[in-house]
Design a protein around this motif. Structure first.
Motif, PDB file in Angstrom:
ATOM      1  N   THR A  60       1.031  -1.330  -0.093  1.00 47.67           N
ATOM      2  CA  THR A  60       0.286  -0.189  -0.452  1.00 47.67           C
ATOM      3  C   THR A  60       0.806   1.491   0.208  1.00 47.67           C
ATOM      4  OG1 THR A  60      -1.505  -1.051   1.147  1.00 47.67           O
ATOM      5  CG2 THR A  60      -2.342   1.158   1.605  1.00 47.67           C
TER       6      THR A  60
ATOM      7  N   LEU B 290       2.089   2.236  -3.628  1.00 50.44           N
ATOM      8  CA  LEU B 290       0.839   2.633  -4.195  1.00 50.44           C
ATOM      9  C   LEU B 290       0.519   3.890  -4.129  1.00 50.44           C
ATOM     10  CD1 LEU B 290      -1.017   0.859  -5.713  1.00 50.44           C
ATOM     11  CD2 LEU B 290      -3.124   0.598  -4.187  1.00 50.44           C
ATOM     12  N   THR B 291       0.594   3.905  -2.542  1.00 50.96           N
ATOM     13  CA  THR B 291       0.029   5.772  -2.303  1.00 50.96           C
ATOM     14  C   THR B 291       1.101   6.490  -2.529  1.00 50.96           C
ATOM     15  OG1 THR B 291       1.911   5.238  -0.296  1.00 50.96           O
ATOM     16  CG2 THR B 291      -1.047   5.081  -0.481  1.00 50.96           C
TER      17      THR B 291
ATOM     18  N   LEU C 141      -0.019  10.644  -3.542  1.00 52.12           N
ATOM     19  CA  LEU C 141      -0.584  10.627  -1.663  1.00 52.12           C
ATOM     20  C   LEU C 141       0.905  10.442  -1.006  1.00 52.12           C
ATOM     21  CD1 LEU C 141      -3.437   8.062  -2.231  1.00 52.12           C
ATOM     22  CD2 LEU C 141      -2.927  10.467  -2.911  1.00 52.12           C
ATOM     23  N   ARG C 142       2.147  10.789  -0.904  1.00 52.36           N
ATOM     24  CA  ARG C 142       2.676  10.770  -0.419  1.00 52.36           C
ATOM     25  C   ARG C 142       4.281  10.838  -0.884  1.00 52.36           C
ATOM     26  NH1 ARG C 142       2.100   7.861   4.276  1.00 52.36           N
ATOM     27  NH2 ARG C 142       0.863   5.861   4.069  1.00 52.36           N
TER      28      ARG C 142
ATOM     29  N   LEU D 281      -5.173   2.575 -10.106  1.00 50.98           N
ATOM     30  CA  LEU D 281      -4.571   2.126  -8.804  1.00 50.98           C
ATOM     31  C   LEU D 281      -5.627   1.231  -7.697  1.00 50.98           C
ATOM     32  CD1 LEU D 281      -1.714   4.985  -7.800  1.00 50.98           C
ATOM     33  CD2 LEU D 281      -1.948   3.106  -9.318  1.00 50.98           C
TER      34      LEU D 281
ATOM     35  N   PRO E 131      -5.133  12.180   2.248  1.00 55.55           N
ATOM     36  CA  PRO E 131      -5.179  10.739   1.593  1.00 55.55           C
ATOM     37  C   PRO E 131      -4.182   9.602   1.223  1.00 55.55           C
ATOM     38  CG  PRO E 131      -4.075  12.925   0.163  1.00 55.55           C
ATOM     39  CD  PRO E 131      -4.174  13.391   1.837  1.00 55.55           C
TER      40      PRO E 131
ATOM     41  N   PHE F 235      -6.008   4.294   2.039  1.00 60.62           N
ATOM     42  CA  PHE F 235      -5.616   3.549   1.609  1.00 60.62           C
ATOM     43  C   PHE F 235      -6.274   1.856   2.302  1.00 60.62           C
ATOM     44  CE2 PHE F 235      -4.874   5.254  -2.496  1.00 60.62           C
ATOM     45  CZ  PHE F 235      -5.431   4.816  -3.254  1.00 60.62           C
TER      46      PHE F 235
END
Lengths: 234, 383
Positions: A50, A53-54, A59-60, A169, B379, B383
């Motif tokens: 994960t 993925l982020t 997102l990061r 994603l 955000p 996930f």
């Protein structure tokens, strides 16, 4: 002819925590994903799937190494660029994360609203068409709490795909679904993605859907290994 | 992005919460309306008599503090001003409080008595001008029909043609007519009578002392110039003021020398704070409930500024939807207060705008605090 990969990851390391508590999560991860490819990533919980993925989803912030999406370097990118990149990525979450105050159609439209060049009536038409494509033509004006789990996940897929993103994603999109609807959801993603020519990266534990992918990656303890062939059912 | 009014849809989705929020804001708006209304009514009621005086320049004793605490001074000073260039006429005004006996219950209550020269028209009040002949008679007074009800059913009986006779300061008087002034914070009721009758009521008062000197100027005379002349030539045992100066003098007394101005301003501030806290609570809960959704929006590429504007839009909608019933209810409450207290509680455009601005400000402050929570929507966490 070698096209430039949509996602190019080169020697990415990632850490959580600070000082003595600092823990490395990703070790020297490198992988390229081409346009139109469907890639699945498996691995035990806590292996860093994960997190990766982020990072790809902007997102990061990337800490070490090079991570390029659409040729844009995300390491050291400013928040504006990250926001712009996010607009071109479709996300499908494990939980559907729909807005409860909006109908199915309005939820899908929220994704279109980011693309200001598309006029509102067109956005609405495309949203409705996308919901029909995922088999929810009769549920367009229902609120999320009036829909079943599978239907909500299909709304989320419609939301991710309606703006024709180049990358989708998905984090365990079938986890909350039964075997039949889980399979249906993935096949739906596959066919829509093939139509639109976008790349899909799916994190999953679900062995039943692995045969859909072009390439299978395995993450273990923060290290990525490539399983070249689609494995036999484990 | 305005295609989907998300702020509005989120608010109406939770109907009960919306109603509670609106009730809270309405309450705060009413609180501010009432406090400001009381304050303005106080000021207006205390200077209502002042604004009705037919005078360009007013003489008072420097020791006078307000209409309810007047020191008297020699009427010679008033007649001296006749010698100044531009002065047309002068007239004395006597003021004092006396006990009025309710003709029905026989209870007594303090009432403000005004003594005027019945030959001069010095009070521009409905009912005074046409009844001046009445008060030329001994022991006849005019009664303020807008006085508080505790003085007895005087105007009702008078209008039925009955003779209303009672005691003022232990002296028997008859009501010879009605006029309209209204109760103030200072005086619950008012009487007008002639200067001679006034001195009959207040026998202990030394003759030749008056409370207010009214000076009327010739047409075209420069008020400022005459005022300067009088101020520089009369001894310091009297103070000359313009009519507006006299009104300001009275307002200033109530605003600074009593707790009343402070109390109502504080009351308004309390309404503001209470409203801010209520709106903050509502917005904070709303943001907390939608945190995962906001994080999703961020992941989709929405900027923080979109979410900030979302919260401020909600605040603005709440402010306006809460203000409207507050305004409407206050019209009724003002009516109620006016009937119960005879105070001039009226809705003015200025106050309507001030409270609207305060309500919007109140909701904006609450939103500014609640919006910090939006930044917590990460955000990467969803996930």
């Amino acid at each position: 002819m070698q096209l430039e990969p949509v996602i190019a990851i080169n020697k990415v390391n990632h850490y959580f925590g600070k000082g003595r508590l600092r823990k490395q999560i990703l070790f020297d991860v490198s992988v390229d994903i081409q346009g139109g490819e469907i890639v699945m990533m498996t691995g035990p919980s806590g292996s860093g799937k994960t997190t990766l993925l982020t990072l790809i989803g902007a997102l990061r912030s990337t800490q070490e190494g090079s991570l390029k999406v659409f040729g844009q370097e995300l390491n050291g990118a400013n928040p504006r660029l990250l926001e712009a990149v996010r607009c071109n990525i479709g996300y499908i979450f494990q939980a559907h994360n729909l807005l409860h105050s909006l109908t199915a159609c309005q939820n899908v439209q929220m994704s279109m609203a980011l693309h200001k060049e598309v006029p509102e009536p067109v956005a609405r038409q495309r949203s409705e068409a996308m919901l029909k494509a995922v088999g929810l033509g009769d549920w367009i004006h229902y609120y999320p709490q009036e829909l079943s789990g599978g239907q909500k996940q299909r709304v989320a897929i419609a939301r991710a795909l309606v703006s024709h993103p180049k990358i989708v994603l998905a984090d365990e999109p079938t986890a909350a679904l039964d075997k039949h609807s889980g399979r249906a959801v993935v096949e739906l993603m596959q066919s829509l993605a093939k139509q639109q020519g976008c790349s899909i990266l799916i994190v999953t534990h679900d062995n039943r859907i692995l045969d859909v992918c072009d390439r299978l990656l395995h993450m273990e303890d923060g290290r990525l290994s490539l399983l070249n062939a689609v494995p036999a059912q484990a | 992005m305005m295609a989907i009014p998300l702020a509005w849809l989120q608010l109406v989705r939770e109907k009960n919460r919306l109603l509670v929020a609106l009730a809270g804001i309405t309450f705060a708006a009413i609180l501010m309306f009432m406090q400001l209304g009381f304050r303005d009514a106080l000021y207006a009621s205390t200077v209502r008599l002042h604004t009705k005086l037919q005078a360009d320049i007013v003489l008072i004793s420097p020791q006078s503090e307000s209409l309810v605490a007047m020191e008297s001074f020699s009427q010679r000073r008033l007649y001296q001003t006749l010698g100044f260039e531009g002065v047309a006429s002068v007239s004395p005004l006597y003021l004092d409080f006396a006990f009025w006996r309710n003709p029905q219950t026989r209870g007594t209550r303090s009432i403000l008595v005004l003594g005027i020269d019945p030959e001069d028209r010095v009070l521009d009040l409905p009912g005074v001008g046409q009844n001046l002949d009445q008060i030329k008679l001994p022991d006849v007074v005019l009664f303020d029909q807008d006085s508080r009800a505790e003085f007895g059913p005087v105007s009702a009986q008078f209008n039925q043609g009955k003779t209303v006779a009672t005691e003022v300061s232990g002296r028997r008087v008859r009501v010879g007519g009605l006029f309209q002034l209204g109760a103030s914070f200072a005086a619950d009721g008012n009487l007008v009578t002639s200067d001679l009758n006034f001195l009959r009521l207040f026998e202990a008062r030394p003759q030749g002392l008056i409370d207010v000197g009214l000076i009327q100027l010739k047409p075209g005379a420069d008020v400022e110039q005459v005022l300067k002349d009088i101020q520089s030539h009369l001894p310091t045992d009297v103070q000359a003021l313009s009519k507006q100066g006299f009104i300001d003098f009275e307002k200033n007394y109530w605003a600074t020398s009593t707790a009343i101005g402070f109390i109502f301003t504080l009351g308004t501030a309390m309404g503001f704070v209470v409203g801010s806290v209520i709106v903050y609570q509502i917005l904070y809960t709303d943001v907390s409930d939608h945190l995962a959704e906001y994080a999703t929006l961020k992941a989709m590429g929405y900027a923080n500024s979109y979410l900030f504007s979302l919260v401020f839009q909600e605040a603005l909608i709440l402010a306006i939807l809460g203000y409207i019933p507050g305004f409407a209810l206050c019209l009724g409450l003002y009516d109620l207060t006016r009937n119960a207290t005879a105070l001039p509680m009226i809705m003015t455009l200025g106050r309507g705008v001030i409270v609207l601005v305060l309500t919007i400000l109140m909701c904006s402050i609450a939103a500014a605090i609640a919006v910090r929570k939006v930044q917590a929507a990460d955000p990467a966490d969803i996930f």
